[in-house]
Enzyme design. Structure first.
Site, PDB file in Angstrom:
ATOM      1  N   ARG A 164     -37.917   1.910 -34.743  1.00 31.07           N
ATOM      2  CA  ARG A 164     -37.123   1.225 -33.695  1.00 31.07           C
ATOM      3  C   ARG A 164     -35.930   0.481 -34.305  1.00 31.07           C
ATOM      4  O   ARG A 164     -35.579  -0.614 -33.874  1.00 31.07           O
ATOM      5  CB  ARG A 164     -37.992   0.249 -32.885  1.00 31.07           C
ATOM      6  CG  ARG A 164     -39.145   0.892 -32.169  1.00 31.07           C
ATOM      7  CD  ARG A 164     -38.696   1.889 -31.100  1.00 31.07           C
ATOM      8  NE  ARG A 164     -39.855   2.556 -30.532  1.00 31.07           N
ATOM      9  CZ  ARG A 164     -40.391   3.656 -31.052  1.00 31.07           C
ATOM     10  NH1 ARG A 164     -39.862   4.252 -32.102  1.00 31.07           N
ATOM     11  NH2 ARG A 164     -41.446   4.210 -30.492  1.00 31.07           N
ATOM     12  N   SER A 238     -41.924  -1.079 -23.699  1.00 35.18           N
ATOM     13  CA  SER A 238     -42.593  -1.958 -24.675  1.00 35.18           C
ATOM     14  C   SER A 238     -41.675  -3.117 -25.025  1.00 35.18           C
ATOM     15  O   SER A 238     -40.551  -2.893 -25.479  1.00 35.18           O
ATOM     16  CB  SER A 238     -42.908  -1.185 -25.958  1.00 35.18           C
ATOM     17  OG  SER A 238     -43.712  -0.087 -25.648  1.00 35.18           O
ATOM     18  N   GLU A 334     -38.804  -5.879 -29.274  1.00 36.26           N
ATOM     19  CA  GLU A 334     -38.098  -4.588 -29.375  1.00 36.26           C
ATOM     20  C   GLU A 334     -36.862  -4.604 -28.476  1.00 36.26           C
ATOM     21  O   GLU A 334     -35.829  -4.009 -28.772  1.00 36.26           O
ATOM     22  CB  GLU A 334     -39.060  -3.463 -28.943  1.00 36.26           C
ATOM     23  CG  GLU A 334     -38.431  -2.091 -28.977  1.00 36.26           C
ATOM     24  CD  GLU A 334     -39.382  -0.991 -28.523  1.00 36.26           C
ATOM     25  OE1 GLU A 334     -40.556  -0.985 -28.953  1.00 36.26           O
ATOM     26  OE2 GLU A 334     -38.944  -0.135 -27.744  1.00 36.26           O
TER      27      GLU A 334
HETATM   28  C1  LIG Z   1     -40.479   2.370 -18.645  1.00 32.31           C
HETATM   29  C2  LIG Z   1     -39.810   2.398 -20.002  1.00 32.31           C
HETATM   30  C3  LIG Z   1     -40.379   3.146 -21.015  1.00 32.31           C
HETATM   31  C4  LIG Z   1     -39.770   3.193 -22.288  1.00 32.31           C
HETATM   32  N1  LIG Z   1     -40.353   3.964 -23.256  1.00 32.31           N
HETATM   33  C5  LIG Z   1     -39.773   4.034 -24.480  1.00 32.31           C
HETATM   34  C6  LIG Z   1     -40.358   4.846 -25.505  1.00 32.31           C
HETATM   35  O1  LIG Z   1     -41.364   5.526 -25.298  1.00 32.31           O
HETATM   36  N2  LIG Z   1     -39.765   4.874 -26.710  1.00 32.31           N
HETATM   37  C7  LIG Z   1     -38.625   4.157 -26.978  1.00 32.31           C
HETATM   38  O2  LIG Z   1     -38.138   4.236 -28.116  1.00 32.31           O
HETATM   39  N3  LIG Z   1     -38.048   3.385 -26.034  1.00 32.31           N
HETATM   40  C8  LIG Z   1     -38.590   3.304 -24.793  1.00 32.31           C
HETATM   41  N4  LIG Z   1     -38.021   2.527 -23.821  1.00 32.31           N
HETATM   42  C9  LIG Z   1     -36.827   1.735 -24.151  1.00 32.31           C
HETATM   43  C10 LIG Z   1     -35.495   2.396 -23.743  1.00 32.31           C
HETATM   44  O3  LIG Z   1     -35.696   3.396 -22.789  1.00 32.31           O
HETATM   45  C11 LIG Z   1     -34.762   3.004 -24.944  1.00 32.31           C
HETATM   46  O4  LIG Z   1     -34.551   2.030 -25.941  1.00 32.31           O
HETATM   47  C12 LIG Z   1     -33.417   3.626 -24.550  1.00 32.31           C
HETATM   48  O5  LIG Z   1     -32.884   4.330 -25.631  1.00 32.31           O
HETATM   49  C13 LIG Z   1     -32.390   2.578 -24.099  1.00 32.31           C
HETATM   50  O6  LIG Z   1     -31.280   3.282 -23.593  1.00 32.31           O
HETATM   51  P1  LIG Z   1     -30.266   2.625 -22.605  1.00 32.31           P
HETATM   52  O7  LIG Z   1     -29.168   3.615 -22.402  1.00 32.31           O
HETATM   53  O8  LIG Z   1     -30.944   2.151 -21.392  1.00 32.31           O
HETATM   54  O9  LIG Z   1     -29.736   1.406 -23.484  1.00 32.31           O
HETATM   55  P2  LIG Z   1     -29.266  -0.022 -22.970  1.00 32.31           P
HETATM   56  O10 LIG Z   1     -30.453  -0.819 -22.561  1.00 32.31           O
HETATM   57  O11 LIG Z   1     -28.152   0.101 -22.013  1.00 32.31           O
HETATM   58  O12 LIG Z   1     -28.708  -0.619 -24.335  1.00 32.31           O
HETATM   59  C14 LIG Z   1     -29.574  -0.913 -25.423  1.00 32.31           C
HETATM   60  C15 LIG Z   1     -28.732  -1.434 -26.595  1.00 32.31           C
HETATM   61  O13 LIG Z   1     -27.888  -0.403 -27.082  1.00 32.31           O
HETATM   62  C16 LIG Z   1     -26.497  -0.758 -26.948  1.00 32.31           C
HETATM   63  N5  LIG Z   1     -25.813   0.479 -26.533  1.00 32.31           N
HETATM   64  C17 LIG Z   1     -26.096   1.247 -25.451  1.00 32.31           C
HETATM   65  N6  LIG Z   1     -25.311   2.341 -25.440  1.00 32.31           N
HETATM   66  C18 LIG Z   1     -24.517   2.264 -26.527  1.00 32.31           C
HETATM   67  C19 LIG Z   1     -23.492   3.092 -27.068  1.00 32.31           C
HETATM   68  N7  LIG Z   1     -23.130   4.235 -26.488  1.00 32.31           N
HETATM   69  N8  LIG Z   1     -22.864   2.693 -28.215  1.00 32.31           N
HETATM   70  C20 LIG Z   1     -23.210   1.528 -28.824  1.00 32.31           C
HETATM   71  N9  LIG Z   1     -24.169   0.698 -28.361  1.00 32.31           N
HETATM   72  C21 LIG Z   1     -24.833   1.066 -27.233  1.00 32.31           C
HETATM   73  C22 LIG Z   1     -26.463  -1.858 -25.915  1.00 32.31           C
HETATM   74  O14 LIG Z   1     -25.345  -2.723 -26.118  1.00 32.31           O
HETATM   75  C23 LIG Z   1     -27.788  -2.570 -26.185  1.00 32.31           C
HETATM   76  O15 LIG Z   1     -27.682  -3.442 -27.284  1.00 32.31           O
HETATM   77  C24 LIG Z   1     -38.586   2.466 -22.531  1.00 32.31           C
HETATM   78  C25 LIG Z   1     -38.007   1.698 -21.503  1.00 32.31           C
HETATM   79  C26 LIG Z   1     -38.621   1.672 -20.246  1.00 32.31           C
HETATM   80  C27 LIG Z   1     -37.973   0.887 -19.141  1.00 32.31           C
END
Ligand SMILES: Cc1cc2nc3c(=O)[nH]c(=O)nc-3n(C[C@H](O)[C@H](O)[C@H](O)COP(=O)(O)OP(=O)(O)OC[C@H]3O[C@@H](n4cnc5c(N)ncnc54)[C@H](O)[C@@H]3O)c2cc1C
Length: 338
Positions: A164, A238, A334
């Site tokens: 992570r 998580s 996380e």
């Molecule tokens: C129900 C649920 C289940 C999940 N299961 C998992 C799992 O099994 N495994 C896992 O690893 N994660 C899991 N996650 C966490 C999440 O889905 C991941 O971390 C996902 O990659 C976040 O993507 P996002 O586009 O929503 O990022 P955001 O929440 O929009 O951003 C996360 C971070 O990344 C930065 N960011 C976003 N896009 C960019 C970009 N293009 N360039 C630079 N910085 C950027 C943001 O500024 C922020 O700091 C889960 C979340 C939920 C709600």
């Protein structure tokens, strides 16, 4: 493309937290992104890059220009004999990208089905599930350097992926915007079904010779049965990482709690199941008004509607303190906190 002011971010974060962005803009290609970055508002304000908002806890209004990444495109870049290089624009929804890869008969991402969020955020914390992390399938990414406004390439080593973790969460935090991610996928299925729950689910479905699509469906079924859907209950998956401890720390915990769940990382280091530590400390299902710890999964903090990010943050701090007091292990969040 216009920069808006005082926009509610409620529809843009899976916790459903109602905070405001001082400025907000959605970009659909790299030229727009560069244009926005050259604007006075971008130059004179902090930047906040937003994907699907599924790994965020917003504890206050965002005093920044929020740039919502909506750069879409799925493209086969190279078609080799055995493998394919498949690229996804930063704004592609991750699950849609995985589904598209399967339709194109490009295999390797099936265990990562149904993870919320966008392709561009997937390298940020090296997303992983059911025995696979993106670093295992990753070729390179392209990111815009915020100082030079030039695109740079990062290969696997340059991303410094860990559990992570990546260089973008640490050393290079706030310095790059990821615009495209490229994966090296296989043309022939190489399934990873060693994760116990997948085997059980396939067996329950009566499948003995699974295809990648079967594995994807099994992962989807498991996730739907275990995790709350953010469309129904606000959450960010998580909330805490699984802590890694040495053998001697594990043995000390085991002497008091023989049932503690731990997985070997190597002979000396073990990953403790944070969910078990939290549940065994009595937090599972605890509800404080509009928020709490999920009933089925102690690792997931939830907003039942109308909660404030700062209250959920306080709950996470109380859980960290309670786990540390009970087992001597400090949990790390996380989820990204703002
Ligand atoms: C129900 C649920 C289940 C999940 N299961 C998992 C799992 O099994 N495994 C896992 O690893 N994660 C899991 N996650 C966490 C999440 O889905 C991941 O971390 C996902 O990659 C976040 O993507 P996002 O586009 O929503 O990022 P955001 O929440 O929009 O951003 C996360 C971070 O990344 C930065 N960011 C976003 N896009 C960019 C970009 N293009 N360039 C630079 N910085 C950027 C943001 O500024 C922020 O700091 C889960 C979340 C939920 C709600």
């Amino acid at each position: 493309m216009s920069i808006q002011q005082q926009i509610s971010l409620k529809p843009y974060n899976t916790f459903g937290l109602d905070v405001k962005a001082k400025y907000f803009v959605e970009v659909t290609d790299e030229h727009q992104l560069i244009e926005v970055l050259k604007s006075d508002i971008a130059v004179n304000n902090e930047l906040f890059i937003l994907g699907g908002g599924s790994n965020l806890l917003l504890t206050k209004d965002v005093d920044a220009l929020v740039i919502k990444m909506s750069i879409k495109a799925v493209q086969v870049l190279e078609d080799f004999e055995e493998e394919v290089l498949l690229a996804g624009g930063a704004g592609e929804e991750w699950h849609e990208f995985v589904m598209k890869s399967l339709e194109l008969n490009c295999f390797g991402l099936e265990n990562l089905s149904l993870i919320p969020g966008c392709v561009g955020a997937s390298p940020m914390q090296n997303i992983g599930a059911y025995g696979v992390e993106i670093k295992d399938r990753f070729e390179y990414l392209e990111a815009l350097n915020l100082k030079t406004l030039k695109i740079e390439k990062f290969d696997n080593a340059a991303c410094e992926f860990g559990y992570r973790e990546s260089v973008f969460k640490r050393k290079l935090k706030g310095q790059y915007i990821i615009t495209k991610v490229v994966f090296r996928l296989s043309k022939s299925p190489k399934l990873n079904t060693s994760y116990g729950a997948i085997e059980v689910e396939l067996k329950n479905q009566g499948i003995s010779n699974p295809t990648p699509k079967d594995v994807s469906n099994a992962v989807i079924a498991i996730r739907q049965s275990k995790l709350p859907d953010p469309k129904e209950i606000g959450n960010s998956g998580s909330f805490f990482k699984n802590p890694v401890v040495t053998l001697s720390v594990l043995n000390k915990i085991k002497s008091n709690y023989p049932d503690v769940v731990a997985y070997e990382v190597d002979k000396q280091n073990f990953k403790l199941a944070a969910g078990w530590l939290i549940e065994n400390a009595g937090w599972k299902g605890k509800t404080i008004g509009t928020y709490g710890v999920h009933k089925k999964q102690a690792l997931v903090l939830v907003n039942y509607g109308g909660a404030l990010g700062k209250d959920i943050y306080k709950l996470s701090a109380d859980i960290i303190a309670s786990v540390e007091e009970k087992y001597g292990v400090k949990l790390e969040r996380e989820v990204n906190i703002y």
